[in-house]
Design a protein around this motif. Structure first.
Motif, short mmCIF file in Angstrom:
data_model
loop_
_atom_site.label_atom_id
_atom_site.label_comp_id
_atom_site.label_asym_id
_atom_site.label_seq_id
_atom_site.Cartn_x
_atom_site.Cartn_y
_atom_site.Cartn_z
N GLU A 57 -9.43 3.29 4.45
CA GLU A 57 -10.38 2.42 5.13
C GLU A 57 -10.12 1.00 4.67
O GLU A 57 -9.93 0.75 3.48
CB GLU A 57 -11.80 2.84 4.82
CG GLU A 57 -12.17 4.18 5.42
CD GLU A 57 -13.63 4.50 5.22
OE1 GLU A 57 -14.43 3.58 4.99
OE2 GLU A 57 -13.97 5.68 5.30
N GLY A 59 -10.76 -2.67 3.42
CA GLY A 59 -11.79 -3.23 2.56
C GLY A 59 -11.84 -4.74 2.67
O GLY A 59 -11.20 -5.36 3.53
N ASP A 62 -8.44 -6.38 2.18
CA ASP A 62 -7.63 -6.29 3.39
C ASP A 62 -8.08 -7.32 4.43
O ASP A 62 -7.26 -7.92 5.12
CB ASP A 62 -7.71 -4.88 3.99
CG ASP A 62 -7.13 -3.84 3.07
OD1 ASP A 62 -6.13 -4.15 2.40
OD2 ASP A 62 -7.69 -2.72 3.02
#
Length: 173
Positions: A57, A59, A62
């Motif tokens: 996923e 974050g 990112d």
């Protein structure tokens, strides 16, 4: 029996081919994950990788990696940004000036001005976005009405053509 020379595939190890090459780095509007051993079969920005079986996923880090200097150079091109900044500047000047004139310490007046800038910019940006949304809805309604009118006119014309053909056939017999 001859032994199978193919590589075995397991859920944790995807089969590799010598013909596969690493893709070139591309820039996407969403998160861009470079191809690595861990996620080379996943799409950029994908929430899960079904081949490898691991979930990734995005974050905050990112998200921050996707911010480019070019984004700040072109912020004035975004809709409603200019109006928001101008309203924020005006609010900051007004509130900061009034606080300073009324005798508040300069640091406190500056803090109020920054708060007024943030609130004024946000409020005007949201107001402008709402206005644009209402305009789009109005345009869509007008387009739908014009399309409906065009369809009705075409149906009337077709009905007139049918009536003329029928009259022509009746008069010819």
């Amino acid at each position: 029996m001859a032994a199978d020379t193919r590589e075995s595939t397991s859920p944790k190890q995807p089969r590799t081919s010598s013909a596969m090459t690493e893709p070139k780095a591309k820039t996407y509007d969403t998160f861009d994950y470079p191809a690595t051993k861990e996620n080379k079969d996943s799409l950029p920005g994908a929430i899960s990788n079904t081949v490898v079986g691991k979930q990734t996923e995005p974050g905050v880090v990112d998200a921050l990696k996707t911010i480019k200097l070019q984004d700040f150079k072109e912020v004035h091109k975004k809709p409603c940004t200019r109006e928001g900044f101008l309203a924020g500047i005006g609010a900051a000047f007004a509130v900061g000036s009034v606080r300073a004139i009324l005798g508040a310490p300069i640091f406190t007046a500056c803090n109020w001005a920054v708060g007024a800038f943030a609130f004024g910019s946000f409020a005007m940006h949201e107001y402008c976005q709402g206005k644009r949304r209402r305009e789009k809805e109005g345009i869509q309604k007008v387009n739908a009405a014009l399309l409906e009118k065009k369809i009705k006119e075409e149906m009337k014309r077709e009905e007139i053509r049918r009536a003329r053909r029928k009259a022509k056939e009746d008069s010819g017999q």
